[in-house]
Enzyme design. Sequence first.
Site, PDB file in Angstrom:
ATOM      1  N   ARG A  55      19.465  42.176  36.030  1.00 44.83           N
ATOM      2  CA  ARG A  55      19.468  40.921  36.492  1.00 44.83           C
ATOM      3  C   ARG A  55      19.992  39.907  35.012  1.00 44.83           C
ATOM      4  NH1 ARG A  55      16.791  36.900  38.554  1.00 44.83           N
ATOM      5  NH2 ARG A  55      15.639  38.096  39.758  1.00 44.83           N
TER       6      ARG A  55
ATOM      7  N   TYR B 104      44.166  27.669  42.534  1.00 49.46           N
ATOM      8  CA  TYR B 104      43.733  28.798  43.425  1.00 49.46           C
ATOM      9  C   TYR B 104      43.250  28.392  44.741  1.00 49.46           C
ATOM     10  CZ  TYR B 104      41.500  33.269  44.773  1.00 49.46           C
ATOM     11  OH  TYR B 104      41.103  34.738  45.865  1.00 49.46           O
TER      12      TYR B 104
ATOM     13  N   ASP C 200      41.148  27.116  34.208  1.00 48.61           N
ATOM     14  CA  ASP C 200      40.766  28.886  34.271  1.00 48.61           C
ATOM     15  C   ASP C 200      42.536  29.589  33.929  1.00 48.61           C
ATOM     16  OD1 ASP C 200      41.876  31.103  35.835  1.00 48.61           O
ATOM     17  OD2 ASP C 200      40.587  30.061  37.949  1.00 48.61           O
TER      18      ASP C 200
ATOM     19  N   LYS D 213      42.126  40.174  37.826  1.00 51.62           N
ATOM     20  CA  LYS D 213      43.433  40.146  38.169  1.00 51.62           C
ATOM     21  C   LYS D 213      43.860  40.954  36.690  1.00 51.62           C
ATOM     22  CE  LYS D 213      42.655  37.912  41.472  1.00 51.62           C
ATOM     23  NZ  LYS D 213      42.775  36.435  41.268  1.00 51.62           N
TER      24      LYS D 213
HETATM   25  C1  LIG Z   1      41.867  35.588  41.823  1.00 46.76           C
HETATM   26  C2  LIG Z   1      41.441  34.014  40.821  1.00 46.76           C
HETATM   27  C3  LIG Z   1      40.201  33.537  41.576  1.00 46.76           C
HETATM   28  C4  LIG Z   1      39.055  34.159  42.324  1.00 46.76           C
HETATM   29  O1  LIG Z   1      38.520  35.158  41.233  1.00 46.76           O
HETATM   30  P1  LIG Z   1      37.914  37.001  42.252  1.00 46.76           P
HETATM   31  O2  LIG Z   1      37.499  37.340  41.611  1.00 46.76           O
HETATM   32  O3  LIG Z   1      38.582  36.822  43.504  1.00 46.76           O
HETATM   33  O4  LIG Z   1      36.300  35.749  42.454  1.00 46.76           O
HETATM   34  C5  LIG Z   1      40.052  32.756  41.059  1.00 46.76           C
HETATM   35  N1  LIG Z   1      41.503  31.752  40.049  1.00 46.76           N
HETATM   36  C6  LIG Z   1      42.447  32.344  40.058  1.00 46.76           C
HETATM   37  C7  LIG Z   1      43.786  32.371  39.018  1.00 46.76           C
HETATM   38  C8  LIG Z   1      42.877  33.827  40.400  1.00 46.76           C
HETATM   39  O5  LIG Z   1      44.191  34.312  40.849  1.00 46.76           O
END
Ligand SMILES: *Cc1c(COP(=O)(O)O)cnc(C)c1O
Length: 400
Positions: A58, A116, A191, A216
């Site tokens: 952790r 998102y 992001d 992703k």
């Molecule tokens: C999927 C996504 C998130 C969240 O990510 P997780 O891995 O599902 O927690 C945040 N921002 C964007 C742009 C995303 O496509």
Amino acid sequence: MDQRFSKFETLCAQDPKVSKTTEAHKSPIYANSTFKFNTVEEGVDIFLNQPGQHVYTRYGNPGIEAVAHKIAQLETCGSELNAFGQLTSSGMAALHLSIMALVKSGDRIITQGNLYGGTTELLYKIFQAQGVDIITGDVGDELFFEKQISQKWPGNTIVLLETPANPTLQCLDISDICTKSKANNAQVIVDNTFATPLLQQPLLLGADLVIHSTTKYLHGHGLSTGGVIIGIDHSLIRSKIWECMKLVGSNSNPFDAWLINIGLKTLVLRMQKQCSTAHELAYLIIQHPKIKTVFYPGLESHPSHSIAKKQMNAFGAMISFEVGETLEDAMQFCNKLKLCSIAPSLGETDTMVLHPATMSHLKVAPEIRAHYGITDNLIRMSIGLERTEDIFEDICSALK
Ligand SMILES: *Cc1c(COP(=O)(O)O)cnc(C)c1O
């Protein structure tokens, strides 16, 4: 137990001695939760947090740290910047930790309405409830942004951006927003999930922190959930964010880190192919009589084309478009697809389709949806590695 088995229990309980052999060609999985010290003195040294040493997963783990460092290098590749990273349990954890490290009650966050969905919920349900002011609006509109950012405010200001943004792929001028934010002592988080560091490097454009959902494109195969936070401020990443992560327990784990690394190996090949297929498809489907508007930043008709061209190396592998006229037209289209899967994620090796009005944006108020161009007949596609002709044929036959 039979005397013959006198050593059996201890043998079972202990770890076998691994004979040091030639180094593994590929990174192993450090699945252990704990690290051992040869002496108490060594333990004290390590607990005082000597870099490169480990205590407990952790707190840190060699496999997880190696992958975080690799992504940090990608986010600053080609520059003189030296970046640091933390791998987290998900993209949401990366957002939560980075915001938590920068804001407290009385501070404010300026952000866009087309984030998102989970991010908007996080801001309003978690941070607003803790006394953080959330200001949502069209950050791409200079009048709106300049008015907000220059407003006198007793606490700190954080600007949170997502570009390209879901689902109409609006792009925001990162460099311009960072300059204006800095002039007003605000920090910027970007992001970068939709772009990946291959297409866009926000730290080079002035951002303070970059986050990703590695779930992703970075992993790219839909077999792992994870996130990452990258920044060039060593103490912010290694002290503040690291400490929050260690105490909250939103760290990654050895297996997901290992999977993310495997995905990263083909990031360039996947992104290049997926972006060029998306570009080809955008030009093909725009000519189809049953398709109305096509949103792809690579099209000159896209409102963000010039911003995308300025700050991205390619236009991404996400496309959205309107089919027919109604909600039913869009639903029927999705149901008739044979090759493309209906699935609420993106960035995998196969083509995935999502209907925002009934899925990702179902809970968003209709007037807000309308404001951001999320019409009932809008379809979002994450383009995979299939042949362009095969995806196009699937789209055409679903439109019949
Ligand atoms: C999927 C996504 C998130 C969240 O990510 P997780 O891995 O599902 O927690 C945040 N921002 C964007 C742009 C995303 O496509």
